[in-house]
Design a protein around this motif. Structure first.
Motif, short mmCIF file in Angstrom:
data_model
loop_
_atom_site.label_atom_id
_atom_site.label_comp_id
_atom_site.label_asym_id
_atom_site.label_seq_id
_atom_site.Cartn_x
_atom_site.Cartn_y
_atom_site.Cartn_z
N GLU A 94 84.00 -12.54 -9.41
CA GLU A 94 84.09 -13.99 -9.62
C GLU A 94 82.99 -14.67 -8.82
O GLU A 94 82.63 -14.24 -7.73
CB GLU A 94 85.44 -14.53 -9.14
N GLU A 95 82.46 -15.75 -9.39
CA GLU A 95 81.56 -16.61 -8.65
C GLU A 95 82.42 -17.70 -8.02
O GLU A 95 83.20 -18.36 -8.72
CB GLU A 95 80.51 -17.22 -9.57
N VAL A 96 82.31 -17.84 -6.72
CA VAL A 96 83.20 -18.77 -6.01
C VAL A 96 82.37 -19.80 -5.27
O VAL A 96 81.25 -19.54 -4.82
CB VAL A 96 84.13 -18.03 -5.02
N TYR A 97 82.93 -21.00 -5.16
CA TYR A 97 82.26 -22.12 -4.50
C TYR A 97 83.21 -22.69 -3.46
O TYR A 97 84.42 -22.77 -3.67
CB TYR A 97 81.87 -23.18 -5.53
N ALA A 98 82.64 -23.09 -2.34
CA ALA A 98 83.45 -23.59 -1.23
C ALA A 98 82.69 -24.67 -0.48
O ALA A 98 81.47 -24.83 -0.66
CB ALA A 98 83.80 -22.44 -0.28
N THR A 99 83.40 -25.41 0.34
CA THR A 99 82.77 -26.36 1.24
C THR A 99 83.08 -25.96 2.67
O THR A 99 84.14 -25.39 2.96
CB THR A 99 83.27 -27.80 0.99
N LEU A 100 82.16 -26.25 3.57
CA LEU A 100 82.34 -26.02 5.00
C LEU A 100 82.22 -27.35 5.71
O LEU A 100 81.14 -27.96 5.73
CB LEU A 100 81.31 -25.03 5.53
N ASP A 101 83.32 -27.82 6.26
CA ASP A 101 83.35 -29.09 6.98
C ASP A 101 82.75 -28.87 8.37
O ASP A 101 83.27 -28.09 9.17
CB ASP A 101 84.78 -29.61 7.10
#
Length: 495
Positions: A327-334
């Motif tokens: 899977e291609e996954v996307y995330a944010t890092l605060d």
């Protein structure tokens, strides 16, 4: 595996999951003589004639777009991309800076590359030099950068606070497999292997006209800097790491450890650690962009640990099976809390691609040939453009349009309006060879593109290219397919 591979190496076993806009090409051009700039990067009149020819394979070069100085994306006062992300140079509202890719022999026998500037108002390319009598072939010239100090292919340029910065660094090999091939100049003199001396990354700063260049910061020796720079009002963010190597036959594999996000205050020249980027995952996250106070991350999740042998297996069917089950996954890092938040994932069984701007991720998939807009804060997805007859690969965002391409309109680009989802097709191509346009910068309503080459055929599918022709075109004309270019008068090869 979506890494930019330098042409001075032979890539071994690289698997590219998506076709990059503006495909790869091996270029070797020396360029031509020059015009001396004024103190503000202006005109001056000292032309010297043509230089050596170079060759490019059919297909052209990459297409990174640089962000304007202190512009970028995201909310006011937030993060913005400054360098990297496949950008070839940097720009202000007034002009474009780039570092010539190929070193030239100087009068003292050393090798150096030239810093060039394209002035948008005068439509003139100049050496970034304020000395009207300069021959541009000594270290005293502000446009000359010694090869040993400023590697041509890996030095990053960016503008921050009305000053020009140069980040001299080695190549980020992470996730790559290379055979051992050195960069050799004409005449057989070896200039060396990029990254073979373990030299620390160094940050330089100058005025926008190239004067008063000085070394302002040296990063810790033994740490590699990744290929991006983000900025806020007072400083920059970079990612550092230690590289480890693993040999398998004739190949050397590079991987990272102890990844850290660092912040460098450009006023105090003080560095501080923000957070670790060694997340508890079985795969590598790379930085795709930023907005507000968050990084946008992307990774390929295979569902388990995978070995280099699996990733770089010569049997393409084995990797294809491995990749199609990922899977291609996307995330944010605060950056305030250090929290990693997975936002969106999509199967790699069918083609997919994504670009991001502000707090929105735009994802295209061949599953249903749609483009979705994903809110990076909430994860909510909505269909922006659906019912298309084929898959569109997303390249980047220009103004309010997503630049994209597909197989039917090979060599040209289409544009999707981020507000309405309207799909437009532009028929513009490189004038001489019919290849794709190459995109370099956006400045207000204008886009800086390479729209033509000075080239002669070799008879084997390759061409001798002496110059890349740049021009400005309005976004309106670009999207509508009107060839209303305002030609930049070139004096170097333009790459």
């Amino acid at each position: 595996m979506k890494k930019k591979i330098l042409t001075i190496f032979l890539a071994a076993g690289m698997m590219v999951s998506l076709t990059a806009c503006g495909g790869p090409g091996s270029v070797d051009a020396q360029g031509s003589g020059g015009i001396v700039s004024g103190t503000d990067g202006g005109t001056g009149l000292n032309t010297d004639g043509a230089g050596e020819d170079g060759a490019v394979e059919n297909g052209g070069t990459g297409s990174g777009i640089s962000a304007p100085a202190d512009g970028g994306t995201g909310s006011e006062g937030g993060l913005r991309p400054l360098a990297g992300f496949n950008r070839e140079g940097c720009n202000t509202a007034e002009g474009y800076y780039y570092l010539c890719a190929h070193p030239e022999k100087l009068s003292d026998g050393n090798y150096g590359s030239h810093l060039m500037y394209m002035d948008f108002a005068s439509q003139q390319e100049v050496y970034l030099c304020s000395n009207a009598g300069c021959s541009h072939d000594t270290v005293e010239c502000s446009s000359v950068l010694l090869y040993d100090e400023f590697p041509s292919y890996t030095t990053l340029l960016f503008v921050h606070g009305n000053q020009l910065y140069l980040l001299s660094k080695d190549n980020d090999y992470d996730g790559s497999s290379f055979s051992s091939v050195s960069y050799v100049e004409d005449g057989g003199e070896t200039l060396g292997y990029a990254g073979d001396d373990g030299a620390p990354a160094v940050l330089y700063r100058s005025n926008l006209d190239g004067t008063n260049r000085e070394k302002v910061y040296t990063f810790t020796s033994g740490l590699m800097l990744e290929d991006f720079v983000l900025g806020d009002e007072n400083g920059i963010y970079v990612a550092t790491k230690k590289l480890t190597t693993e040999k398998n036959g004739t190949y050397t594999y590079y991987n990272s450890s102890e990844r850290q996000l660092l912040y460098l205050d450009l006023v105090k020249m003080e560095e501080r650690e923000i957070c670790s980027m060694d997340f508890e995952e079985s795969f590598f996250w790379w930085v795709k962009g930023c907005y507000a106070n968050k990084l946008i991350l992307e990774g390929t999740d295979y569902g388990r640990e995978v070995s280099y042998e699996e990733l770089f297996d010569d049997d393409e069917d084995k990797y294809k099976e491995l990749y199609e089950n990922s899977e291609e996954v996307y995330a944010t890092l605060d950056l305030n809390s250090g929290q990693l938040n997975r936002v969106y994932s999509i199967s790699n069984r069918k083609w997919n691609s994504a670009v991001a701007e502000g707090g929105v991720l735009y994802v295209s998939t061949a599953v249903d040939n749609s483009v979705k807009a994903v809110d990076l804060d909430t994860g909510e997805a909505r269909v922006l453009c659906g019912g298309m007859d084929q898959y569109y690969y997303l390249c980047d965002i220009i103004g309010s349009k997503i630049r994209c391409e597909n197989e039917t309109f090979e060599g040209t680009f289409s544009y999707i309006d981020v507000n309405t989802g309207e799909l437009l097709h532009s028929s513009l191509v490189n004038k001489s060879l019919g290849w794709r346009l190459e995109f370099r910068a956006v400045s207000g309503s204008d886009v800086l593109v390479i729209y033509d080459y000075e080239a002669t055929p070799n008879g084997d599918g390759s061409y001798e290219i002496t110059r890349y022709q740049y021009g400005l075109i309005t976004q309106e004309d670009l999207f509508a397919g009107r060839e209303n270019y305002r030609t930049i008068h070139m004096i170097k090869e333009g790459w």
